[in-house]
Design a protein around this motif. Structure first.
Motif, mmCIF file in Angstrom:
data_model
loop_
_atom_site.group_PDB
_atom_site.id
_atom_site.type_symbol
_atom_site.label_atom_id
_atom_site.label_comp_id
_atom_site.label_asym_id
_atom_site.label_seq_id
_atom_site.Cartn_x
_atom_site.Cartn_y
_atom_site.Cartn_z
ATOM 1 N N LEU A 160 2.656 -20.165 -23.989
ATOM 2 C CA LEU A 160 3.602 -19.617 -24.733
ATOM 3 C C LEU A 160 5.029 -19.833 -24.398
ATOM 4 O O LEU A 160 6.012 -20.147 -25.124
ATOM 5 C CB LEU A 160 3.262 -18.108 -25.117
ATOM 6 N N ARG A 161 5.217 -19.609 -23.002
ATOM 7 C CA ARG A 161 6.450 -19.620 -22.583
ATOM 8 C C ARG A 161 6.934 -21.234 -22.600
ATOM 9 O O ARG A 161 8.149 -21.290 -23.043
ATOM 10 C CB ARG A 161 6.546 -19.492 -20.928
ATOM 11 N N ILE A 207 8.060 -21.632 -26.216
ATOM 12 C CA ILE A 207 9.422 -20.771 -26.695
ATOM 13 C C ILE A 207 10.652 -21.667 -26.056
ATOM 14 O O ILE A 207 11.718 -21.752 -26.815
ATOM 15 C CB ILE A 207 9.447 -19.423 -26.048
ATOM 16 N N GLU A 208 10.479 -21.914 -24.895
ATOM 17 C CA GLU A 208 11.491 -22.845 -24.074
ATOM 18 C C GLU A 208 12.086 -23.951 -24.827
ATOM 19 O O GLU A 208 13.148 -24.582 -25.008
ATOM 20 C CB GLU A 208 11.367 -22.854 -22.680
ATOM 21 N N THR A 268 13.316 -22.990 -28.743
ATOM 22 C CA THR A 268 14.783 -22.430 -28.703
ATOM 23 C C THR A 268 15.693 -23.255 -28.027
ATOM 24 O O THR A 268 16.858 -23.388 -28.612
ATOM 25 C CB THR A 268 14.636 -21.047 -27.931
ATOM 26 N N TYR A 286 13.577 -13.125 -23.255
ATOM 27 C CA TYR A 286 12.732 -13.697 -24.442
ATOM 28 C C TYR A 286 12.662 -13.079 -25.624
ATOM 29 O O TYR A 286 12.762 -13.819 -26.536
ATOM 30 C CB TYR A 286 11.251 -14.055 -23.828
ATOM 31 N N LEU A 331 14.150 -15.209 -28.761
ATOM 32 C CA LEU A 331 13.217 -15.286 -29.867
ATOM 33 C C LEU A 331 13.907 -14.708 -31.056
ATOM 34 O O LEU A 331 13.554 -14.900 -32.320
ATOM 35 C CB LEU A 331 11.977 -14.639 -29.648
ATOM 36 N N PHE A 390 6.173 -12.636 -33.690
ATOM 37 C CA PHE A 390 6.447 -13.757 -33.017
ATOM 38 C C PHE A 390 6.960 -14.996 -33.973
ATOM 39 O O PHE A 390 5.931 -15.197 -34.989
ATOM 40 C CB PHE A 390 5.090 -14.419 -32.174
ATOM 41 N N ILE A 403 7.399 -18.138 -33.719
ATOM 42 C CA ILE A 403 7.111 -19.492 -33.746
ATOM 43 C C ILE A 403 5.621 -19.486 -34.512
ATOM 44 O O ILE A 403 4.696 -18.854 -33.921
ATOM 45 C CB ILE A 403 7.006 -20.060 -32.401
ATOM 46 N N PHE A 416 6.347 -11.598 -24.652
ATOM 47 C CA PHE A 416 7.483 -12.213 -24.948
ATOM 48 C C PHE A 416 8.517 -11.441 -26.101
ATOM 49 O O PHE A 416 9.662 -11.829 -26.011
ATOM 50 C CB PHE A 416 7.382 -13.708 -25.251
ATOM 51 N N THR A 417 7.901 -10.594 -27.046
ATOM 52 C CA THR A 417 8.565 -10.120 -28.159
ATOM 53 C C THR A 417 9.135 -8.603 -27.841
ATOM 54 O O THR A 417 9.896 -8.147 -28.403
ATOM 55 C CB THR A 417 7.838 -10.205 -29.460
#
Length: 263
Positions: free
Chosen positions: A21-22, A25-26, A29, A53, A57, A216, A218, A234-235
């Motif tokens: 997931l990291r 996200i990176e 974004t 994060y 996000l 989330f 994404i 993350f959220t």
């Protein structure tokens, strides 16, 4: 729990749900806020500040999204942001409201450095003015100099007890105020603030809520198998229930709507 730890040690890092997931996200974004009212805002690298994060996000303080969108749609001329940190709100509002003038107070030198980086990354030099520590006298000076409708955004880690006192800072009576209150640090602080502004403002309390998997932003078929707890890591802002917000509108702005409801 022990089984999870053993399994986690056996699975290569690149396959672990957190790291999958990291990376997603990176990549998605690339240092730019992905969703929410400040979508498109560029932020400094993650190492510099907390709750990176949720901010990148766009799920940070999502309980306030309806209020933030309402603010953006109205004719505020000046925003005073106390406790601006890296500039998520100061620069987010400035980017979303081209005619707004923002004064951003931040007491920490490292945070002011990041704030200036956010200003530079988003081309907001001259529209976001950076200042250091804000005391009641400084706030009073800023409010007296402000033209048009004024919004005060405060995240002062309990110092709102000193700052948001209309008996001392009389111009607060004409300002809309969005304040994060810290009852977990100072018991009864929110009730004291409500009492101070009960005659001059309409007050709405906004409480945090747990994040859900659907928060989330994404969407990808390749992550459907990942348990919800990994998305929430993350959220979520990870704030206690007694760390919440007051949205206070002065009497002359009672006709403002908040989240589709009359305030």
């Amino acid at each position: 729990m022990a089984f999870r730890k053993i399994l986690g040690a056996l699975i290569p890092k690149r396959y672990h749900p957190y790291w999958k997931l990291r990376r997603l996200i990176e990549t998605a974004t690339n240092g730019v806020v992905l969703s929410g009212p400040f979508q498109g805002l560029s932020l400094p690298p993650q190492a510099g500040f907390s709750v990176y994060y949720p901010k990148i996000l766009g799920t940070y303080e999502l309980e306030l999204h309806a209020i933030v969108k309402e603010i953006i749609s109205k004719d505020f001329a000046t925003i005073i942001n106390i406790g601006a940190a890296e500039g998520y709100y100061a620069c987010g509002f400035a980017a979303a409201m081209p005619s707004i003038q923002v004064t951003a107070f931040e007491a920490m030198v490292t945070e002011r450095y990041l704030l200036q980086r956010t200003i530079d990354k988003n081309g907001l030099s001259g529209r976001v003015i950076v200042k250091g520590f804000c005391d009641p006298d400084e706030l009073d000076i800023c409010l007296r100099a402000a033209k048009g409708r004024v919004l005060v955004v405060s995240d002062a880690e309990g110092y709102e007890y000193e700052l948001l006192d209309p008996a001392r800072v009389t111009q607060l009576g004409r300002a809309a105020i969005l304040v994060e209150v810290h009852d977990f640090a100072m018991d009864g602080l929110s009730e004291l603030l409500k009492h101070r502004f009960s005659k001059s403002h309409t007050i709405r309390e906004v409480r945090p809520r747990p994040r859900r998997r659907e928060d989330f932003p994404i969407k990808s078929a390749g992550i459907r198998w990942i348990p919800a707890r990994y998305f929430n890591s993350f959220t979520s802002d990870n704030r206690p229930q007694d760390n919440f917000w007051l949205w206070m509108l002065p009497s002359q702005t009672h006709s403002l709507t908040v989240g589709g409801q009359r305030s």
